[in-house]
Design a protein around this motif. Structure first.
Motif, short mmCIF file in Angstrom:
data_model
loop_
_atom_site.label_atom_id
_atom_site.label_comp_id
_atom_site.label_asym_id
_atom_site.label_seq_id
_atom_site.Cartn_x
_atom_site.Cartn_y
_atom_site.Cartn_z
N GLU A 98 -0.53 -7.49 38.56
CA GLU A 98 -1.29 -7.79 39.67
C GLU A 98 -1.03 -7.10 40.90
O GLU A 98 0.09 -6.93 41.42
N GLY A 99 -2.02 -6.54 41.61
CA GLY A 99 -1.64 -5.82 42.77
C GLY A 99 -1.12 -4.37 42.79
O GLY A 99 -1.07 -3.63 43.68
N VAL A 100 -1.26 -3.98 41.50
CA VAL A 100 -0.95 -2.70 40.92
C VAL A 100 -1.89 -2.05 40.20
O VAL A 100 -2.43 -2.61 39.19
N GLU A 101 -2.10 -0.63 40.42
CA GLU A 101 -3.00 0.20 39.40
C GLU A 101 -1.98 1.49 39.00
O GLU A 101 -1.57 2.22 39.70
N LEU A 102 -2.07 1.51 37.67
CA LEU A 102 -1.36 2.24 36.99
C LEU A 102 -2.32 3.57 36.75
O LEU A 102 -3.63 3.59 36.34
N VAL A 103 -1.93 4.63 37.72
CA VAL A 103 -3.27 5.92 37.82
C VAL A 103 -2.94 6.95 36.93
O VAL A 103 -3.77 7.77 36.41
N ALA A 104 -1.55 7.23 36.50
CA ALA A 104 -1.42 8.15 35.46
C ALA A 104 0.01 8.20 34.95
O ALA A 104 0.89 7.44 35.32
N VAL A 105 0.32 8.83 33.81
CA VAL A 105 1.41 8.82 32.97
C VAL A 105 1.78 10.17 32.88
O VAL A 105 1.07 11.17 32.74
N ALA A 106 3.13 10.40 32.46
CA ALA A 106 3.48 11.78 32.06
C ALA A 106 4.71 11.56 31.06
O ALA A 106 5.49 10.84 31.03
N ASP A 107 4.88 12.76 30.14
CA ASP A 107 5.84 12.87 29.12
C ASP A 107 5.64 14.24 28.44
O ASP A 107 4.40 14.48 28.14
N PRO A 108 6.67 14.93 28.27
CA PRO A 108 6.75 16.54 27.98
C PRO A 108 6.04 16.31 26.54
O PRO A 108 5.31 17.40 25.85
N SER A 109 6.19 15.14 25.69
CA SER A 109 5.61 15.07 24.38
C SER A 109 4.29 14.55 24.08
O SER A 109 4.03 14.11 23.16
N GLY A 110 3.85 13.99 25.35
CA GLY A 110 2.40 13.71 25.16
C GLY A 110 2.48 11.99 25.11
O GLY A 110 3.63 11.35 25.13
N ASP A 111 1.30 11.33 24.70
CA ASP A 111 1.23 9.90 24.68
C ASP A 111 1.38 9.56 23.09
O ASP A 111 0.51 9.21 22.62
N VAL A 112 2.64 9.69 22.71
CA VAL A 112 2.98 9.51 21.28
C VAL A 112 2.92 8.20 20.85
O VAL A 112 2.36 7.90 19.65
N HIS A 113 2.74 7.00 21.63
CA HIS A 113 2.68 5.73 21.24
C HIS A 113 1.15 5.25 21.83
O HIS A 113 0.79 4.06 21.44
N GLY A 114 0.49 6.17 22.14
CA GLY A 114 -1.11 5.55 22.72
C GLY A 114 -1.17 4.61 23.81
O GLY A 114 -1.88 3.79 23.40
N VAL A 115 -0.45 4.70 24.74
CA VAL A 115 -0.02 3.63 25.77
C VAL A 115 -1.08 4.03 26.97
O VAL A 115 -1.08 3.22 27.82
N GLU A 155 0.06 13.68 32.11
CA GLU A 155 0.77 14.65 32.44
C GLU A 155 1.92 15.07 31.90
O GLU A 155 2.36 14.36 30.92
N SER A 156 2.48 16.48 32.04
CA SER A 156 3.71 16.65 31.26
C SER A 156 5.04 16.41 31.83
O SER A 156 6.11 16.89 31.38
N ASP A 157 4.96 16.68 33.56
CA ASP A 157 6.22 16.60 34.04
C ASP A 157 5.97 15.81 35.37
O ASP A 157 4.75 15.47 35.80
N VAL A 158 7.06 15.65 36.06
CA VAL A 158 6.87 14.99 37.34
C VAL A 158 6.15 15.51 38.39
O VAL A 158 5.50 14.98 39.20
N GLN A 159 6.09 16.72 38.58
CA GLN A 159 5.39 17.43 39.66
C GLN A 159 3.67 17.20 39.18
O GLN A 159 3.10 17.04 40.12
N SER A 160 3.29 17.39 38.08
CA SER A 160 2.14 17.20 37.74
C SER A 160 1.69 15.77 38.11
O SER A 160 0.66 15.34 38.64
N LEU A 161 2.55 14.74 37.72
CA LEU A 161 2.33 13.31 38.09
C LEU A 161 2.06 12.90 39.57
O LEU A 161 1.33 12.33 39.95
N LEU A 162 3.01 13.81 40.53
CA LEU A 162 2.96 13.56 41.73
C LEU A 162 1.58 14.14 42.44
O LEU A 162 1.21 13.57 43.68
N THR A 163 0.86 14.78 41.52
CA THR A 163 -0.48 14.93 42.26
C THR A 163 -1.42 13.99 42.34
O THR A 163 -2.54 13.98 42.86
N HIS A 164 -1.28 12.85 41.52
CA HIS A 164 -2.04 11.60 41.77
C HIS A 164 -1.89 10.66 42.85
O HIS A 164 -2.29 9.67 42.83
N GLY A 165 -1.24 11.11 43.87
CA GLY A 165 -1.07 10.14 45.07
C GLY A 165 -0.41 9.01 44.85
O GLY A 165 -0.91 7.81 45.06
N LEU A 166 1.03 9.00 44.30
CA LEU A 166 1.46 7.73 43.92
C LEU A 166 1.89 7.12 45.24
O LEU A 166 2.67 7.50 46.09
#
Length: 332
Positions: free
Chosen positions: A26-43, A50-61
């Motif tokens: 509640e009160g939170v929106e998960l806007v993007a995720v990142a992992d160099p191996s991709g979304d292996v667990h489908g979550v 995204e693949s790294d922290v710099q790409s993740l930062l482009t989503h206005g966290l």
């Protein structure tokens, strides 16, 4: 008020659980995720991967949860601090106290909320034990004993049992007692063919004189997570696998002669109570507390300074095991 924009870095065994909680918090929106191996667990749930922290930062966290191996904590943590993003980093904060100190300093200097993900602290049994110890229900606290053992988890690759499992016991002991570690004496063993230790036994002293003992291993065919707190009025036993807390009261000893009284200085078994307590999911509570800290509300988070202190204790444990000497566990 708009939801807090959250990101998640790391989608492995722990990261997938963070994704589950963040997706419905509640009160939170998960806007993007990142992992160099991709979304292996489908979550990801349709969110950008995204693949790294710099790409993740482009989503206005507004904030980020970091669940990558500890060897990468400094790189990604400093990047998030530089970008002005509040962050919770999965335990341990770092593999050495120098790195942990740099991370804590970076978030402090930027005026950001930095936390460490010690989910065990939010176990209902330990939450209740902490409140009852603070209320004086055990009287003077004499001893804390923890047992944390089970089979080797294949997800672990870069640390031994001290810096992985053992840090839980260091953190929860300091938190439940509200005391810091002063000195430690430890022994380790290497039985599974890995370079890192897979068994440790620790005896330590806390800042107000409480004695602690921690037994941790990856060599047992059964799983055990138990904390015993003994004081002048009795003992609490917290089983964090079942989230049960029991109280064993000291009994009243009836003596018939003065000689018997003079010779007896122990206690007897009194009443036993297992408390009926609410059992919310610890990871859910951990996330709620971190969210509340960001909103300026009263919250109980594991600060990076506390995470730093825990890393220092692990270093003292390993130094003691190597030298065979009792080692100062305080921060220099």
């Amino acid at each position: 008020m708009r939801p807090l924009r959250a990101g998640l870095l790391g989608l492995g065994m722990m990261g997938r659980h963070h994704a589950r909680i963040l997706s419905g918090l509640e009160g939170v929106e998960l806007v993007a995720v990142a992992d160099p191996s991709g979304d292996v667990h489908g979550v990801a749930g349709g969110r950008p991967v995204e693949s790294d922290v710099q790409s993740l930062l482009t989503h206005g966290l507004d904030y980020c949860v970091v669940a990558v191996p500890a060897v990468h904590h400094e790189e990604v943590g400093l990047a998030l601090a530089a970008a002005g993003v509040h962050t919770m980093i999965e335990k341990p904060l770092a593999l050495d106290s120098g790195t942990a100190r740099r991370l804590s300093a970076a978030f402090g200097a930027a005026g950001l909320v930095g936390a460490v993900g010690y989910v065990e602290r939010y176990n209902p049994a330990l939450q209740q034990a902490r409140k009852r110890v603070a209320a004086g229900e055990l009287g003077e606290l004499y001893q804390v004993v923890t047992r944390r053992q089970g089979p080797f988890p294949t997800r672990i690759s870069n640390v031994g049992v001290v810096k992985d499992l053992g840090t839980h016991d260091i953190d929860l002991t300091a938190w439940v007692t509200q005391q810091s570690f002063v000195s430690v004496a430890a022994r380790t063993a290497y039985r599974s063919g890995r370079e890192a230790e897979d068994l440790v036994a620790v005896v330590a002293q806390l800042s107000e004189g409480t004695i602690t003992n921690h037994l941790v291993n990856w060599l047992s065919p059964f799983k055990e997570r138990v904390t015993v707190l003994t004081g002048s009025k009795g003992a609490f036993i917290a089983d964090t696998l079942t989230a049960d807390l029991s109280f064993y009261a000291n009994g009243r000893v009836e003596q018939e002669s003065w000689d018997q009284i003079a010779n007896f200085r122990g206690v007897t078994e009194g009443d036993v109570v297992r408390y009926a307590i609410a059992k919310p999911e610890p990871l859910q509570v951990e996330h709620e507390q971190f969210r509340d800290a960001l909103l300026g509300k009263d919250a109980d988070i594991v600060t990076m300074d506390q995470g730093l202190a825990t890393v220092r204790v692990t270093e003292a444990v390993l130094e003691s095991a190597h030298t065979g000497q009792t080692v100062d566990a305080t921060l220099g």
